[in-house]
Design a protein around this motif. Structure first.
Motif, PDB file in Angstrom:
ATOM      1  N   PHE A   1       0.794  -1.227   0.000  1.00  0.00           N
ATOM      2  CA  PHE A   1       0.000   0.000   0.000  1.00  0.00           C
ATOM      3  C   PHE A   1       0.826   1.277   0.000  1.00  0.00           C
ATOM      4  O   PHE A   1       0.278   2.349  -0.286  1.00  0.00           O
ATOM      5  N   ASP A   2       2.108   1.207   0.350  1.00  0.00           N
ATOM      6  CA  ASP A   2       2.917   2.420   0.337  1.00  0.00           C
ATOM      7  C   ASP A   2       2.897   3.056  -1.050  1.00  0.00           C
ATOM      8  O   ASP A   2       3.253   2.416  -2.050  1.00  0.00           O
ATOM      9  N   ASN A   3       2.500   4.323  -1.119  1.00  0.00           N
ATOM     10  CA  ASN A   3       2.461   5.090  -2.375  1.00  0.00           C
ATOM     11  C   ASN A   3       1.499   4.513  -3.409  1.00  0.00           C
ATOM     12  O   ASN A   3       1.615   4.832  -4.599  1.00  0.00           O
ATOM     13  N   TYR A   4       0.560   3.681  -2.956  1.00  0.00           N
ATOM     14  CA  TYR A   4      -0.455   3.157  -3.871  1.00  0.00           C
ATOM     15  C   TYR A   4      -1.557   4.215  -3.974  1.00  0.00           C
ATOM     16  O   TYR A   4      -2.671   4.026  -3.497  1.00  0.00           O
ATOM     17  N   ASN A   5      -1.236   5.323  -4.609  1.00  0.00           N
ATOM     18  CA  ASN A   5      -2.121   6.488  -4.636  1.00  0.00           C
ATOM     19  C   ASN A   5      -2.831   6.685  -5.964  1.00  0.00           C
ATOM     20  O   ASN A   5      -3.421   7.744  -6.199  1.00  0.00           O
ATOM     21  N   GLU A   6      -2.791   5.672  -6.826  1.00  0.00           N
ATOM     22  CA  GLU A   6      -3.400   5.829  -8.140  1.00  0.00           C
ATOM     23  C   GLU A   6      -4.117   4.548  -8.534  1.00  0.00           C
ATOM     24  O   GLU A   6      -3.555   3.457  -8.440  1.00  0.00           O
ATOM     25  N   ILE A   7      -5.367   4.682  -8.952  1.00  0.00           N
ATOM     26  CA  ILE A   7      -6.104   3.547  -9.490  1.00  0.00           C
ATOM     27  C   ILE A   7      -6.477   3.855 -10.934  1.00  0.00           C
ATOM     28  O   ILE A   7      -6.542   5.021 -11.341  1.00  0.00           O
ATOM     29  N   VAL A   8      -6.733   2.792 -11.697  1.00  0.00           N
ATOM     30  CA  VAL A   8      -6.906   2.918 -13.141  1.00  0.00           C
ATOM     31  C   VAL A   8      -8.192   2.231 -13.566  1.00  0.00           C
ATOM     32  O   VAL A   8      -8.553   1.172 -13.027  1.00  0.00           O
ATOM     33  N   ALA A   9      -8.877   2.823 -14.538  1.00  0.00           N
ATOM     34  CA  ALA A   9     -10.085   2.235 -15.121  1.00  0.00           C
ATOM     35  C   ALA A   9      -9.954   2.245 -16.637  1.00  0.00           C
ATOM     36  O   ALA A   9      -9.125   2.972 -17.206  1.00  0.00           O
TER      37      ALA A   9
END
Length: 652
Positions: free
Chosen positions: A504-512
């Motif tokens: 989760f560290d720096n997991y600041n972006e999700i994609v669709a």
């Protein structure tokens, strides 16, 4: 070693109800069956290099159907040991030789592999199984043949819990201690606020209470660290049972990784105290049979019918009596000629009412209790008439075979005889003390393998990294990793560093992914929705593929392109999109993954604005990803030099 051997010998000698073990076999088989059905449903997405364009071998589909059949046999307890062996081999083959391990795994396969191996050696077919019928079916007098054992050694409950759950929990708890947000008590809170992981249920009423989330988080760590040391003590079984079940039910309802939750939950059937199964059986058992049923002892079909019904009469509601043996002493049947009695199945209920033929079977279905709806269905006038004709045709055409002294009773085959390795077990099992000693050595070997895995990823990896500079450490790392690859593939022993700071560290972006037609209109794929949640049925291993492999804290363009191609090719067929000329927009949204509690984080992460960051262009069945330059984007990491985000080693 001596104390362990004595403990195993004592647990092996103590016999308890086999009901819990039978329920465990059924529940495990159903969880595995739903997963194989899931694999079949998504077979093109999972196994095709490019869905529908570059297809996997059709043999894969046939193997999945065979696997389903094996699991049905395992659930029914039909040829249980052979089905257990085949099920284990299927897990090995599919995990090692298909993309299931490398691209579609979230720790579930290792759990199922290890449990499948244990199930081969457990006497789970003694209760709630068809094998006791099968083993007595060809006996000259199956209605009088000796019953199969209904109890199992207590060791059959203790060992699977210790190996499958105790060591898993201990490993997972040790890893959690190295994670900052778990140490802050936010371990159960953070994944539930991440759109890729949350279920459709709005759990804000729990997530927005910091003290409650901290209590849950710390309780999970403490529970995992002490489980293996306490579960085999009688006084701790019920508290651990209630706590563990609540944790895994929480996983099922709050996250979209339900297969792992169910896979763990079924193991708690083994933690239910044996006294509970005994009380339940005593509670459902009737004090006196509701029905006396008289059958022709010279009819092979009747004798086998008695065998089957007795097996499923869990309440003891029916008392079968042979006509030739009990007719003369039964005054209630005195008015009926003997020849007439031999033509049908007669029954007398507690009121003295006599019924014959199909009506007797209806009474039997009512007396069994759980088959009462079938009895009501057969009582419907039109259905009753049709069933009566079918029954009459079978009853009038049955063959009789009078049994005399030549029909010697035969004891049912013992389980080692029915086991595929029965000869080996008889030859090498030895005395109870020798068996206990061999089991103790196996347990110590498993413990060493688990410790190697835990120390490798819990200490060596976190201290020295993936490529230690010290030659001695590098050699130790290589040797340890080689052992892990083997134990991981064949025993299901693997690190359970699931959803830690590494992930989760720096997991600041999700994609669709969104389809854009030639007129500029956009249509969201039924995969990731406007909020960023993965839609059903894209959960389980599909969620793991997208959220743990394709999209990580540092996205790799190559991996994003690979999995975006798979997803768009898979859903284009249902959406009627021609991949000879199609464009799919890659959209990105920022989310927050703090290590400390923040109010209304779930609501915040579901809101927000999507930004176009690239286009996946399909031309003539070939897809290519183009990302727009972004100065603030994280640099892609080298996938070869970094362990997978879940801490699971790469396949051998």
């Amino acid at each position: 070693m001596k104390a362990l051997t004595q403990l195993i010998e004592r647990l092996g000698e103590k016999q308890i109800s086999g009901l819990g073990l039978g329920l465990f076999r059924i529940a495990f088989s159903l969880v595995a069956l739903q997963e194989v059905v899931f694999l079949f449903y998504f077979r093109h997405l999972i196994f095709d290099p490019i869905p529908y364009l570059d297809r996997a071998s059709p043999v894969m589909h046939i193997l999945l159907i065979v696997w389903m059949s094996v699991l049905v046999c395992l659930a029914l307890g039909y040829h249980t040991y052979r089905a257990a062996i085949l099920n284990y081999l299927f897990w090995i083959v599919f995990v090692i030789f298909t993309p299931m391990w490398q691209d579609f795994d979230g720790g579930f396969d290792q759990l199922m592999t290890g449990t499948s191996l244990l199930l081969i050696f457990l006497p789970s077919s003694r209760r709630l199984a068809l094998d006791p019928i099968r083993l007595r079916w060809n006996s000259p007098r199956p209605d009088l043949a000796e019953s199969s054992p209904r109890t199992v050694p207590q060791l059959a409950y203790i060992l699977p819990l210790g190996i499958t759950m105790g060591l898993l929990y201990l490993d997972s708890g040790i890893h959690k201690l190295s994670s900052e947000f778990w140490r802050n008590g936010m371990g159960a809170w953070l994944p539930s606020t991440m759109p890729y992981y949350m279920s459709p249920l709005d759990m804000s009423f729990l997530l927005d209470h910091q003290s409650l989330e901290m209590l849950i988080g710390y309780s999970v760590i403490a529970f995992q660290l002490v489980f293996v040391f306490l579960y085999w003590h009688r006084w701790f079984r019920v508290p651990l049972l209630l706590l563990g079940m609540s944790f895994h039910v929480g996983i099922i309802i709050s996250l979209n990784v339900y297969p792992f939750g169910f896979g763990m939950l079924v193991n708690y059937l083994l933690l239910v105290p044996a006294a509970c199964w005994n009380r339940w059986e005593k509670w459902i058992h009737v004090p006196k049979p509701y029905l006396d049923v008289f059958y022709d002892e010279g009819c092979p079909l009747c004798r086998k019918t008695v065998l089957v019904i007795r097996h499923f009469d869990i309440r003891g509601a029916i008392d079968f009596k042979g006509l030739q043996t009990h007719h003369e002493g039964e005054s209630r049947l005195a008015r009926i000629p003997r020849e007439t009695l031999l033509t049908d199945l007669f029954s007398i209920d507690h009121k003295g009412s006599i019924a014959a033929g199909l009506d007797t079977y209806i009474r039997i279905l009512r007396a069994l209790g759980y088959t009462y709806p079938v009895a009501l269905l057969l009582s419907v006038p039109g259905i009753h008439l049709l069933a009566q004709r079918i029954y009459r045709r079978i009853a009038d055409s049955r063959q009789r075979q009078v049994c005399d002294e030549t029909c010697a009773l035969q004891a049912p085959d013992t389980e080692p005889d029915s086991h595929p390795w029965g000869g080996f077990l008889k030859k090498y099992a030895g005395t109870p003390r020798k068996r206990a000693y061999r089991i103790a050595r196996i347990l110590i070997g498993i413990l060493i393998l688990q410790l190697n895995c835990t120390l490798h990823y819990g200490i060596l990896y976190r201290w020295a990294g993936t490529q230690p500079k010290d030659p001695a450490l590098a050699l130790l790392d290589q040797a340890s990793d080689s052992v892990i690859n083997v134990s991981h593939a064949f025993l299901g022993i693997s690190p359970h560093a699931l959803y830690l700071h590494d992930h989760f560290d720096n997991y600041n972006e999700i994609v669709a992914l969104v389809y854009r037609d030639s007129a500029g209109h956009e249509e969201w794929l039924p995969f990731v929705n406007h909020e960023g949640r993965l839609l059903t049925p894209n959960w389980g291993r599909i969620q793991s593929m997208w959220a743990n492999v394709a999209i990580t804290s540092h996205m790799s363009q190559d991996r994003l392109e690979k999995f975006a191609r798979k997803v768009t090719a898979y859903y284009s067929r249902d959406m009627g999109i021609n991949l000879d000329d199609a464009n799919f927009v890659i959209k990105s949204k920022r989310v927050e993954v703090p290590t400390h509690w923040e109010p209304e984080l779930r609501k915040h992460n579901l809101s927000g604005t999507w930004t176009d960051i690239g286009v996946l262009t399909w031309r003539n069945g070939l897809g290519r990803l183009t990302l727009e330059p972004r100065p603030d984007a994280a640099k892609p990491r080298d996938q070869k030099d970094t362990p997978r985000s879940l801490g699971i080693p790469p396949p051998p």
